[in-house]
Design a protein around this motif. Structure first.
Motif, mmCIF file in Angstrom:
data_model
loop_
_atom_site.group_PDB
_atom_site.id
_atom_site.type_symbol
_atom_site.label_atom_id
_atom_site.label_comp_id
_atom_site.label_asym_id
_atom_site.label_seq_id
_atom_site.Cartn_x
_atom_site.Cartn_y
_atom_site.Cartn_z
ATOM 1 N N THR A 1 8.377 -74.457 4.354
ATOM 2 C CA THR A 1 9.147 -74.840 3.161
ATOM 3 C C THR A 1 10.586 -74.322 3.280
ATOM 4 O OG1 THR A 1 8.941 -74.900 0.745
ATOM 5 C CG2 THR A 1 8.627 -72.761 1.791
ATOM 6 N N LEU B 1 13.598 -74.174 7.498
ATOM 7 C CA LEU B 1 12.252 -73.948 6.958
ATOM 8 C C LEU B 1 11.707 -72.577 7.344
ATOM 9 C CD1 LEU B 1 10.664 -77.465 7.664
ATOM 10 C CD2 LEU B 1 11.934 -76.710 5.654
ATOM 11 N N TYR C 1 0.269 -75.311 2.263
ATOM 12 C CA TYR C 1 1.571 -74.659 2.431
ATOM 13 C C TYR C 1 2.209 -75.002 3.770
ATOM 14 C CZ TYR C 1 -0.218 -71.878 -1.455
ATOM 15 O OH TYR C 1 -0.742 -71.480 -2.667
ATOM 16 N N ASP D 1 6.681 -80.514 -0.798
ATOM 17 C CA ASP D 1 5.635 -80.105 0.150
ATOM 18 C C ASP D 1 4.292 -80.755 -0.167
ATOM 19 O OD1 ASP D 1 7.592 -78.557 1.227
ATOM 20 O OD2 ASP D 1 6.902 -76.686 0.359
ATOM 21 N N SER D 2 3.971 -80.884 -1.449
ATOM 22 C CA SER D 2 2.693 -81.486 -1.842
ATOM 23 C C SER D 2 2.883 -82.910 -2.345
ATOM 24 C CB SER D 2 2.019 -80.643 -2.932
ATOM 25 O OG SER D 2 2.878 -80.537 -4.060
ATOM 26 N N LYS E 1 8.997 -72.858 -4.026
ATOM 27 C CA LYS E 1 7.718 -72.657 -3.320
ATOM 28 C C LYS E 1 7.601 -71.247 -2.731
ATOM 29 C CE LYS E 1 4.008 -75.146 -2.520
ATOM 30 N NZ LYS E 1 4.001 -76.471 -1.958
#
Length: 471
Positions: free
Chosen positions: A366, A388, A363, A277-278, A323
């Protein structure tokens, strides 16, 4: 030559912080087995740690909230006859965990939401197929009940945990000890590293090697490799001079690395933990006392050093929270569970923000706990991206869902033709309805025992609260 001094990134100021002493897990005898496994697995409900155990292998499972000193008589998960080498929580059921052991077996366990009174000794299913010790296990990211195991017999086996059967056996692909195995984002490909100094990209369903790279790092010590979300490969290894390196590779041109950086001189193998995600990779070396983290981007030099979290104590192993288990109200983007010799210390990585509102940019949606495919669908050739979920309102773990294992050719099927040795010891008048009646009674007794164990556990907790209140 013009050069930007400061690169724009929202993760430039990520910083790590250990929790307070009363939020650690103390008095845990962490395993001393020599193995490059992380020894720890975490999900939004539990932390599991491989521990020292006499007469076989064991690991301890603690609810996340049960911090502080762990009772020396706390129930363990015991069932292996030799040390446990790797553990992994099922991504689609927070109460199911798999363990691999030196005893050549893989066991899958159902962990109750309440703390059991006695050791958990009966796995839901035991998977037997390896001839040597099993050091690696990994659940499929999108298909329900698909589990991968890799052993010192140089085999990779894929299992359907729902039936206890082997789905696929990848043999004759690795000539030596397998160091690590990782899935890509949708579970269509595997990346493996091996003692023969090759990184292989494997299509498990076609049982063929799609791409291969010999000596991504020139050193002799173990190499690790993981998939990035966009399909690139991130590796850690050693140079000829025993300097630790990291590399980024594109499968379209696997011969030359996109990036190759030298870091330091140390013996510890770097374990990479990746947050898609990051797009941050965290590197934790066994025996190190630091965690380095890098951001992976599409701009040169592609791998950007962010910062280092340093502490005084070396780490014996490391767990990495998915996450959905993070606290979004505190802008927490990662949480590690660092193993010391006698304790487990959570380390929180946060991005400082002034606003208390939900941070959409930190965010994105996820992967959640729902599988995108069934095992049979995946095996037949279907692929699907992870299902997700949004973390806007935080994530609430789902209550205990039982893992149902439907084995083929057992009591619910007709017995095979021909006499069986076990039949000869039975009373010939002992009919099938009578057998089913006995089994039903056993089932009812098991349920009664579990209910009583839960009641005892609840009463013990109430007693603790009562005694704490009167001190």
């Amino acid at each position: 030559m013009s050069r930007r001094v400061v690169r724009q990134s929202k993760f430039r100021h990520v910083f790590g912080q250990p929790v307070k002493a009363d939020q650690m897990y103390e008095d845990i005898r962490v395993s001393k087995v020599t193995c490059d496994s992380s020894f720890c697995a975490v999900n939004p409900k539990f932390v599991a740690i491989i521990v020292e155990a006499g007469g076989g292998g064991a690991f301890i499972v603690l609810p996340l909230a049960k911090t502080g000193r762990v009772d020396k008589n706390h129930p363990l998960v015991t069932g292996h006859t030799a040390p446990v080498l790797d553990i992994d929580w099922c991504p689609h059921n927070d109460n199911v965990i798999a363990s691999a052991s030196e005893d050549t077996t893989v066991m899958v366990w159902q962990v109750p939401d309440y703390v059991p009174v006695r050791n958990i000794t009966e796995p839901v299913v035991t998977l037997e197929g390896h001839s040597k010790r099993v050091g690696i296990i990994s659940w499929h990211p999108t298909a329900r009940n698909v589990l991968l195991s890799a052993g010192c017999d140089n085999l990779v086996i894929l299992w359907n945990v729902g039936t206890g059967e082997m789905l696929l056996v990848l043999e004759d692909m690795h000539t030596d000890l397998i160091y690590n195995v990782g899935w890509n984002r949708n579970g269509s490909l595997l990346v493996t590293t091996c003692k023969d100094k090759k990184v292989r990209i494997i299509d498990p369903r076609k049982q063929q090697i799609v791409a291969e790279k010999a000596k991504p790092h020139d050193g002799t010590r173990p190499i690790r490799a993981i998939f990035m979300a966009d399909g690139k490969i991130f590796t850690t290894g050693f140079s000829k001079m025993s300097e630790r390196q990291l590399g980024l590779w594109d499968l379209k041109n696997f011969e030359e690395p996109i990036a190759l950086q030298e870091m330091d001189t140390s013996n510890g193998v770097l374990l990479p933990f990746y947050d898609p995600d990051s797009s941050i990779v965290y590197l934790c070396g066994k025996g190190d006392s630091s965690i380095r983290y890098f951001e992976i981007t599409d701009e040169p030099p592609y791998v950007h050093y962010l910062n280092t979290y340093s502490s005084k104590e070396p780490q014996r192993g490391m767990g990495f929270m998915p996450k959905r288990g993070l606290d979004v109200s505190k802008c927490e983007i990662a949480r590690f569970f660092k193993l010391h010799e006698r304790k487990c210390e959570p380390i929180v990585m946060t991005v400082p923000r002034k606003s208390d509102l939900f941070q959409d940019d930190l965010y994105p949606d996820t992967p959640g706990p729902e599988p995108a495919l069934e095992a049979d669908e995946w095996l037949s050739g279907k692929d699907a991206e992870p299902v997700l979920i949004s973390l806007r309102d935080g994530y609430v773990p789902i209550k205990n869902r039982e893992l149902k294992v439907v084995k083929k050719n057992i009591l619910d099927n007709k017995p095979p033709p021909g006499s069986r040795r076990s039949h000869s010891t039975c009373d010939p008048d002992f009919s099938r309805p009578a057998l089913e009646e006995v089994l039903e009674e056993i089932r009812a007794l098991k349920e009664m025992v579990q209910a009583q164990e839960k009641r005892i556990s609840d009463l013990e907790n109430k007693l603790c609260q009562f005694t704490n209140g009167t001190d």
